[in-house]
Every structure is written in structure tokens, then in C-alpha cells.
Write an enzyme that holds these catalytic residues in place. Structure first.
Site, PDB file in Angstrom:
ATOM      1  N   SER A  23      -6.991 -22.885 -66.907  1.00  0.00           N
ATOM      2  CA  SER A  23      -5.511 -22.696 -65.962  1.00  0.00           C
ATOM      3  C   SER A  23      -5.721 -22.005 -64.831  1.00  0.00           C
ATOM      4  CB  SER A  23      -4.484 -22.174 -66.981  1.00  0.00           C
ATOM      5  OG  SER A  23      -5.051 -21.027 -67.545  1.00  0.00           O
ATOM      6  N   ASN A 110      -1.909 -13.560 -75.508  1.00  0.00           N
ATOM      7  CA  ASN A 110      -0.587 -13.936 -75.616  1.00  0.00           C
ATOM      8  C   ASN A 110       0.651 -13.087 -75.203  1.00  0.00           C
ATOM      9  OD1 ASN A 110      -2.182 -16.109 -76.772  1.00  0.00           O
ATOM     10  ND2 ASN A 110      -1.299 -15.769 -79.017  1.00  0.00           N
ATOM     11  N   THR A 155      38.125 -36.661 -50.298  1.00  0.00           N
ATOM     12  CA  THR A 155      38.216 -36.925 -51.811  1.00  0.00           C
ATOM     13  C   THR A 155      37.723 -38.342 -51.793  1.00  0.00           C
ATOM     14  OG1 THR A 155      40.308 -37.561 -52.115  1.00  0.00           O
ATOM     15  CG2 THR A 155      39.906 -35.233 -52.413  1.00  0.00           C
ATOM     16  N   HIS A 156      36.778 -38.718 -52.829  1.00  0.00           N
ATOM     17  CA  HIS A 156      36.352 -40.041 -52.758  1.00  0.00           C
ATOM     18  C   HIS A 156      35.847 -40.795 -51.812  1.00  0.00           C
ATOM     19  CE1 HIS A 156      38.924 -40.288 -56.674  1.00  0.00           C
ATOM     20  NE2 HIS A 156      39.850 -39.543 -55.737  1.00  0.00           N
ATOM     21  N   SER A 277      10.921 -41.428 -34.666  1.00  0.00           N
ATOM     22  CA  SER A 277      10.444 -42.611 -35.415  1.00  0.00           C
ATOM     23  C   SER A 277       9.138 -43.169 -34.716  1.00  0.00           C
ATOM     24  CB  SER A 277      11.510 -44.011 -35.555  1.00  0.00           C
ATOM     25  OG  SER A 277      10.690 -45.150 -35.646  1.00  0.00           O
ATOM     26  N   LYS A 283      15.511 -43.104 -32.594  1.00  0.00           N
ATOM     27  CA  LYS A 283      16.001 -42.600 -33.714  1.00  0.00           C
ATOM     28  C   LYS A 283      15.638 -40.966 -33.464  1.00  0.00           C
ATOM     29  CE  LYS A 283      15.869 -44.049 -37.464  1.00  0.00           C
ATOM     30  NZ  LYS A 283      16.436 -44.309 -38.616  1.00  0.00           N
ATOM     31  N   ASN A 285      15.721 -38.162 -36.666  1.00  0.00           N
ATOM     32  CA  ASN A 285      16.130 -38.283 -38.148  1.00  0.00           C
ATOM     33  C   ASN A 285      16.098 -37.002 -38.668  1.00  0.00           C
ATOM     34  OD1 ASN A 285      15.841 -41.219 -38.089  1.00  0.00           O
ATOM     35  ND2 ASN A 285      13.592 -40.832 -38.564  1.00  0.00           N
ATOM     36  N   GLU A 290      16.766 -34.374 -45.732  1.00  0.00           N
ATOM     37  CA  GLU A 290      16.339 -35.501 -46.656  1.00  0.00           C
ATOM     38  C   GLU A 290      15.497 -34.705 -47.689  1.00  0.00           C
ATOM     39  OE1 GLU A 290      16.216 -39.484 -44.523  1.00  0.00           O
ATOM     40  OE2 GLU A 290      15.951 -37.902 -43.011  1.00  0.00           O
ATOM     41  N   TYR A 317       2.636 -18.450 -80.742  1.00  0.00           N
ATOM     42  CA  TYR A 317       2.020 -18.903 -79.457  1.00  0.00           C
ATOM     43  C   TYR A 317       1.259 -20.234 -79.436  1.00  0.00           C
ATOM     44  CZ  TYR A 317      -1.094 -19.528 -75.465  1.00  0.00           C
ATOM     45  OH  TYR A 317      -1.517 -20.428 -74.330  1.00  0.00           O
ATOM     46  N   GLN A 322       0.847 -22.861 -71.966  1.00  0.00           N
ATOM     47  CA  GLN A 322       0.080 -22.944 -70.619  1.00  0.00           C
ATOM     48  C   GLN A 322       0.787 -23.871 -69.783  1.00  0.00           C
ATOM     49  OE1 GLN A 322      -4.084 -22.244 -70.668  1.00  0.00           O
ATOM     50  NE2 GLN A 322      -4.425 -24.167 -69.363  1.00  0.00           N
ATOM     51  N   LYS A 325       3.384 -23.086 -66.486  1.00  0.00           N
ATOM     52  CA  LYS A 325       3.103 -22.436 -65.148  1.00  0.00           C
ATOM     53  C   LYS A 325       3.338 -23.214 -63.937  1.00  0.00           C
ATOM     54  CE  LYS A 325       0.302 -19.380 -67.502  1.00  0.00           C
ATOM     55  NZ  LYS A 325       0.673 -20.304 -68.549  1.00  0.00           N
TER      56      LYS A 325
END
Ligand code: ARG
Length: 458
Positions: A23, A110, A155-156, A277, A283, A285, A290, A317, A322, A325
Site C-alpha cells: 500500500s 492495526n 422551478t421545473h 475548441s 467556442k 467552453n 463541467e 481488522y 487497506q 485509503k
């Protein structure tokens, strides 16, 4: 490379197993907190009379030397040594000789790993809370600049009622305040010391765990050694806080992405935060927004990943733990980046007031025409019907509410008088909503003052 457990084994570890079980490639992130913990452990061992003073100070010096190397990025982590804990211990033994081998007295990896993680999480939450505060400040500053402007609310995703622009940004400030509470809750749950729990049953040395807790800044001790070593719920709570905060950032991103489109045209994003782009010259962007929206996927995924890992684990344990993480590190990195990105967007973004204003009027004002009649005594349901008929009439005629004459209004209800025509302005509509928490200019200004005070801006 020798293993700490070689006494028991007759074969060398298979190379695949070394790679599969290691690890250190990711838990080296915990190195500074592992050392901090070890220093407190040495002091606790000394206090318990297990380490004489000279040895304790040798160990402390050795650990400080390693700490320096880690800080400078010079420490050489080795996969054969499996994890961050064994890497640091092995280096200590290399530097100090036999006495280095005393560090791991009365400790298991542990209780060690759970302690490292809690120390790490507590510090990281401090950073996240600071970034959240900076973001809220930029929301408040944006609100302050935009009190005089009105826009439609939705709304909506259909135009609903005119609002003061500041009202929208103060709404997100409230939302990010609740996120801070979730992170504070995660902090509180991580603020409980596992060390002294050993592998599972508690250590068989007379450690003063209250002393260790004090040295490491923990307010509480885990009260059961099995719970202490089996538990990763405190990581779940943090991942949940990250997921919810990410969801909020994603929703805000979505609005700003829409608003920056030609169709809405409500805001202009700064060039320095956009990309172009490679094929379409026109463009610009909103990639930062995003990507903030996109990161929500991994924030949810990391929470679900650990929830799934924990399901069905026998007490206490297990090596499965492990797997906690990478989701943890990944979510923290993502949420910190997203908070920073959103703050930069808010600091650089400008409003297109004319466009906001012209979108705020029109049919967003129909509630006001209904409520006018209510104030004249008509029950709301009837008033709603009248305003509905006016809407249908306008749609048929291809007219806007602002173009209505008094005669036309009167043909729907005799209760309309000259002052009804003055209603037909977005700012008039917004400013009648004076209720606590409403969008009237005077109420927004009141909320703004409170927000500035609470964020230390006034
Ligand atoms: N690298 C391990 C982990 O992250 C440390 C604990 C290992 N404990 C053990 N008994 N093998 O969980």
C-alpha cells in the site's frame, strides 16, 4: 528484503503478492502523520517506564531526521516494505540499529493505521473548511455586487418569479454552510484515539492512553479495542460530506453552465477559466465548471466503494480495510480542487444585467396579478383562475403582460385599478416579498449584512 515476520515463514514472498498487497505507493501520503504518531508513542512508552530516556530521545531524533526527509520529498519509499508504517520503521532501524526496533513495542499496525488516518482526516478537514469559507466569502461578495439586479427564478426550469440576483448567491452560501456542518461532524467522529488498542484486544503494557491522546490532540479515546481497530465509519462520514458538497457544487456548476450559454446569456465567464475548441473557432467552453460537475461521479463512487468494502467484514481488522485509503485520498483531492475551481469562477464571472432583467419580467409576473386581487379580498383560488385566463389571453394575442391596458385588466376583473399596472415590473414583484428569507431588496440587504458579519467580511 527481510520481512518483520520472517521468523515464522519458510518461503520468500511471491513477487506478485508483494505488489498486490503493498500500500506504500498510496499510503505514503500518511507519512508525516505516521511520524507524528510515533513520536507521541515513544513519549508514552517512556512515561510507562518501557523506554529509558536515552533510548526515547534517540528514537525521537531518528524520527525527526526521517520527518525532514519526507518533508523535502527525499525519502525513498520501497514497495518491498509493503506500507508506510514498515518503511518508516525499517529506516529508523537502519539509522539507529537495534534501538530502532523498540518503536513498535505495544503497538500494532492495526491501531497505528487507524490513528494515522484520523490524524490525517482531522487536518484535511481543517483545510476543506477553510476552502469552504473562502468559497462562501466569494458568494457573499458576488451577492453584494448584485443586489440591484433582478433575474427570473426557475422551478421545473421554467421561469417562475423575479428575484434579486443576490438572493440566488446567498442561497448557495446557506447551502455551503450546511456542508461545513457535515465536515465538522465528520471531524468530531474522527476525533477519537485508537492507539493502545493493539492488534485487536488492547496492549499488554501499561500505556497511559489519555497522555497519548493529549499529545496528539484527540478529545476522546476509543473505548473498545475491537471497535477501534475494526472501524472505518469515520471515513464514510467524511466521504459522505464530500459527496454531498460535490453534489452542491455540481448543481451550481450546472446553473452557471446554462447561464453562460448563448441561449441564456446571463453571465460571462472569464477567458482565463475557459478553454477553446481545436476545431470550432467560435467556442469558449466552461470546462472548469463541467469538470466540477463531473467529479461528483467519483465522489459518489468513493463513498459507495468503501461502504461495499465494509459490508460483511467479520470483527475486527481485516486486510480489506487497506482499500479505504485510495477513496479517501481521491475524494479529498477532488473536493479541494472543486472548491478552489468554483471560487475562481465566482471571482472572475460577470453578470449580463440587461439580459437578466429582460428575462425577469413578462409571465414571471402573473403571480403578482393574482395576489393583487387577493389583497382586494378575492380568495386566492379565484384570483389564480383570473390570472390564468389573462395568461391564456396574452398567449393568444402574442402580447406581454407589460403591454396590458387597464381596460383589458378590468375585462377580467373589476377589482383591477390603475396601481395594478405598476405591478408589472420585475423589481416591484421581487420587492414585495419582504417575508423573512424572501427576495425583497430590503430583506436581501438584511440577510447580506448577517452573512457578511458571519463570514468576517464586515
Ligand atoms: N497497510 C495496512 C492497512 O492499510 C496496515 C495495517 C496492516 N495490518 C495487518 N495486520 N496486516 O490496512
Amino acid at each position: 528484503m527481510q520481512k518483520p515476520w520472517e521468523g515464522r515463514f519458510r518461503e520468500r514472498t511471491e513477487k506478485f503478492v508483494e505488489d498486490f498487497t503493498q500500500s506504500v505507493s498510496f499510503d505514503k501520503e500518511l507519512a508525516l502523520w505516521d511520524i507524528k504518531q510515533s513520536k507521541a508513542h515513544v513519549k508514552t512508552l517512556q512515561k510507562a517506564g518501557i523506554l529509558p530516556e536515552e533510548e526515547a530521545s534517540l528514537l525521537l531524533k531518528g524520527l525527526e531526521g526521517i520527518e525532514e526527509e519526507v518533508r523535502q520529498g527525499r525519502f525513498d519509499f520501497r514497495v518491498e516494505l509493503e506500507d508506510v508504517h514498515m518503511n518508516i520503521e525499517a529506516e529508523l532501524i537502519k539509522r539507529l540499529g537495534e534501538v530502532g526496533g523498540k518503536l513498535h513495542t505495544a503497538r500494532s499496525r492495526n491501531d497505528q493505521v487507524a490513528t494515522d488516518e484520523k490524524l490525517y482526516i482531522k487536518d484535511s478537514i481543517g483545510e476543506v473548511l477553510e476552502l469552504l469559507r473562502e468559497l462562501r466569502k466569494s458568494l457573499v461578495r458576488f451577492a453584494e455586487k448584485s443586489v440591484d439586479f433582478v433575474m427570473p427564478s426557475y422551478t421545473h426550469l421554467q421561469r417562475a418569479q423575479p428575484i434579486r440576483v443576490a438572493h440566488y448567491f446567498l442561497a448557495y452560501r446557506e447551502i455551503f454552510l450546511t456542508d461545513a456542518e457535515r465536515f465538522i461532524n465528520a471531524y468530531r467522529l474522527a476525533d477519537c484515539l485508537p492507539l493502545g488498542s493493539g492488534a485487536v484486544a488492547g496492549v499488554d503494557f501499561p500505556l497511559d492512553r489519555f497522555y497519548t491522546a493529549e499529545l496528539l490532540g484527540f478529545n476522546r479515546l476509543c473505548r473498545n479495542s475491537m471497535q477501534a481497530t475494526a472501524d472505518r465509519d469515520f471515513i464514510l462520514d467524511l466521504l459522505y460530506a464530500c459527496a454531498v458538497c460535490g453534489m452542491h457544487l455540481s448543481r451550481l456548476s450546472e446553473d452557471l453552465i446554462l447561464w453562460s450559454s448563448e441561449e441564456f446569456g446571463f453571465v460571462e465567464l472569464p477567458d482565463r477559466l475557459c478553454t477553446g475548441s481545436s476545431i470550432m473557432p467560435q467556442k469558449k467552453n466552461p470546462d472548469v465548471l463541467e469538470l466540477i460537475r463531473g467529479k461528483t461521479g467519483r465522489l459518489y463512487g468513493n463513498l459507495l466503494s468503501l461502504l461495499t468494502t465494509l459490508k460483511g467484514l467479520p470483527m475486527a481488522y481485516n486486510r480489506d480495510l487497506q482499500e479505504d485509503k485510495e477513496p479517501l485520498f481521491d475524494s479529498l483531492r477532488a473536493i479541494k480542487d472543486c472548491l478552489t475551481g468554483m471560487r475562481l469562477v465566482l471571482e472572475g464571472m460577470s453578470l449580463k444585467e440587461g439580459r437578466l432583467y429582460s428575462s425577469a419580467g413578462s409571465f414571471s409576473l402573473m403571480t403578482d396579478l393574482a395576489n393583487y386581487l387577493v389583497l382586494k379580498g378575492l380568495p386566492f383560488r379565484q384570483a389564480h383562475k383570473v390570472a390564468g385566463s389573462i395568461t391564456a389571453y396574452l398567449l393568444e394575442k402574442g402580447k406581454k403582460p407589460e403591454e396590458l391596458s387597464l381596460e383589458e385588466l378590468k375585462s377580467f376583473s373589476e377589482l383591477y385599478e390603475e396601481d395594478a399596472l405598476r405591478l408589472l415590473k420585475p423589481e416591484a414583484s421581487a420587492d414585495r416579498r419582504k417575508v423573512f428569507g424572501g427576495t425583497a431588496r430590503e430583506e436581501v440587504l438584511r440577510r447580506l449584512e448577517v452573512a457578511k458579519r458571519e463570514e468576517g467580511l464586515s
